[in-house]
Write a protein that holds these residues in place. Structure first.
Motif, PDB file in Angstrom:
ATOM      1  N   GLY A 261       1.112  -1.009  -0.226  1.00  0.00           N
ATOM      2  CA  GLY A 261       0.105   0.193  -0.059  1.00  0.00           C
ATOM      3  C   GLY A 261       1.024   1.094   0.377  1.00  0.00           C
ATOM      4  O   GLY A 261       0.598   2.256  -1.173  1.00  0.00           O
ATOM      5  N   ALA A 262       1.638   1.111   1.274  1.00  0.00           N
ATOM      6  CA  ALA A 262       2.843   2.034   1.001  1.00  0.00           C
ATOM      7  C   ALA A 262       3.403   2.595  -0.412  1.00  0.00           C
ATOM      8  O   ALA A 262       3.569   3.615  -0.984  1.00  0.00           O
ATOM      9  CB  ALA A 262       3.902   1.994   1.537  1.00  0.00           C
ATOM     10  N   MET A 263       3.784   1.475  -0.581  1.00  0.00           N
ATOM     11  CA  MET A 263       4.669   1.285  -2.205  1.00  0.00           C
ATOM     12  C   MET A 263       3.616   1.916  -3.827  1.00  0.00           C
ATOM     13  O   MET A 263       3.988   2.714  -4.345  1.00  0.00           O
ATOM     14  CB  MET A 263       4.789   0.586  -2.882  1.00  0.00           C
ATOM     15  N   MET A 264       2.214   1.855  -3.513  1.00  0.00           N
ATOM     16  CA  MET A 264       1.481   1.865  -4.973  1.00  0.00           C
ATOM     17  C   MET A 264       1.424   3.375  -4.636  1.00  0.00           C
ATOM     18  O   MET A 264       0.484   4.387  -5.213  1.00  0.00           O
ATOM     19  CB  MET A 264       0.753   1.275  -4.522  1.00  0.00           C
ATOM     20  N   GLY A 265       1.288   3.716  -3.044  1.00  0.00           N
ATOM     21  CA  GLY A 265       1.055   5.440  -3.039  1.00  0.00           C
ATOM     22  C   GLY A 265       2.023   6.116  -3.108  1.00  0.00           C
ATOM     23  O   GLY A 265       1.740   7.349  -3.965  1.00  0.00           O
ATOM     24  N   GLY A 266       3.132   5.460  -2.971  1.00  0.00           N
ATOM     25  CA  GLY A 266       4.246   6.530  -3.658  1.00  0.00           C
ATOM     26  C   GLY A 266       4.302   6.707  -5.093  1.00  0.00           C
ATOM     27  O   GLY A 266       4.666   7.948  -5.765  1.00  0.00           O
TER      28      GLY A 266
END
Length: 324
Positions: A299-304
């Motif tokens: 989720g954090a990666m896709m947010g980035g």
């Protein structure tokens, strides 16, 4: 802190200040979560009101809606009930000696549940956390166990005959909130007793799943006292330390110990202010990470990724074909 500057009545982000040094930037992207980002926008005085230009910022209004904003919280931002995560995590770190292959330590993670009725598991545990009259431990609603030393192919070469285990279980911030204003490592005997109880309970779950480790780990004692010194009668060939929601706040900068960010509620996913777009009041300030997509590493990666696409359209053109 996030450094702001006022140019002819128009507020913008100038950069960030880290350890007294200001790092200027044309664009600032925050991945520390929405509550802490809002806290860092207050400037040098954490209790000071926001600048007038930020008073109507949708993100600030969203987080503080339906709450009474006060300065008692560790982030000075009171996230409303419909967005706040109501679950934190406690962590037990265990270090011990032994050969991973001989001890049959798995590379996969292990989840332990008292029953398959997860809702009932959490309800029982929540009820106990709110009932101060009982000391009888209720099984954790879920326990996660992992051996990071086994997953790292270089660990055995760097640290021969050494192993590291991680045991995680849910906890409630309410259980430790009364200790939040105490100094780290010196939060008092009541807090230490609470940690010791959780440490013993987590250790028992751990050894129940891996009984071959009982000769290496004595679950009835703590390898070191809370001051960090060993006593003459203490076994020192293994290490144990438990962290609570307050530990998460202190070392990870979380809000109320929520390592997975804001609560996963319908309102959270429907809010425009929590999308990877520039803030309305600060056009060169972006929010990214877990709180703009979903929790966890992915989720954090896709947010980035989505935030990068907003900043530079070329990112989508370059990376997009690789994701097909």
């Amino acid at each position: 802190r996030i450094v702001l500057e006022d140019g002819n009545g128009r507020l913008r982000v100038r950069g960030v200040e880290v350890k007294g040094k200001i790092i200027t930037a044309n664009i600032v992207v925050s991945s520390v979560g929405a509550p802490l980002t809002c806290h860092l926008l207050r400037g040098e005085d954490a209790k000071a009101p926001y600048p007038p230009q930020l008073q109507r910022e949708p993100l600030l209004q969203l987080l503080n809606s339906n709450t009474q904003n006060n300065d008692n919280d560790n982030s000075s931002v009171q996230v409303n009930e419909q967005l706040r995560s109501h679950t934190s995590l406690m962590s037990l770190f265990i270090g011990f000696e032994g050969d991973a292959e001989q001890l049959n330590l798995p590379k996969h993670n292990r989840w332990v549940f008292p029953t398959w009725d997860h809702t009932a598991n959490f309800q029982r545990y929540d009820a106990q956390s709110k009932d101060s009259s009982t000391d009888a431990p209720v099984p954790f609603p879920a326990v996660f166990i992992s051996f990071s030393s086994v997953k790292d192919p270089t660990f055995s070469k760097r640290y021969p005959n050494q192993q590291v285990a991680l045991v995680i279980a849910p906890c409630s911030y309410d259980e430790v909130e009364s200790f939040k204003d105490q100094r780290v490592k010196h939060r008092g005997t009541k807090y230490d007793a609470l940690k010791s109880r959780w440490e013993d309970q987590l250790t028992r779950v751990f050894l129940h799943e891996f009984p071959q480790l009982k000769p290496l780990i004595n679950s009835t004692i703590t390898p070191k006292d809370r001051s960090g010194t060993h006593s003459p009668t203490t076994v020192v060939d293994h290490f144990q330390e438990v962290g609570t929601a307050l530990t998460n706040d202190y070392y990870l900068g979380t809000y109320r110990g929520a390592v997975y960010g804001l609560g996963h509620t319908p309102q959270r996913f429907a809010e425009y202010a929590l999308q990877p777009k520039p803030m309305k009041s600060l056009p060169n300030m972006y929010l990214t990470g877990q709180d703009v997509v979903t929790c966890g590493i992915t989720g954090a990666m896709m947010g980035g990724y989505l935030t990068a696409c907003q900043i530079s359209r070329g990112v989508a053109l370059t990376v997009g074909p690789l994701m097909v």
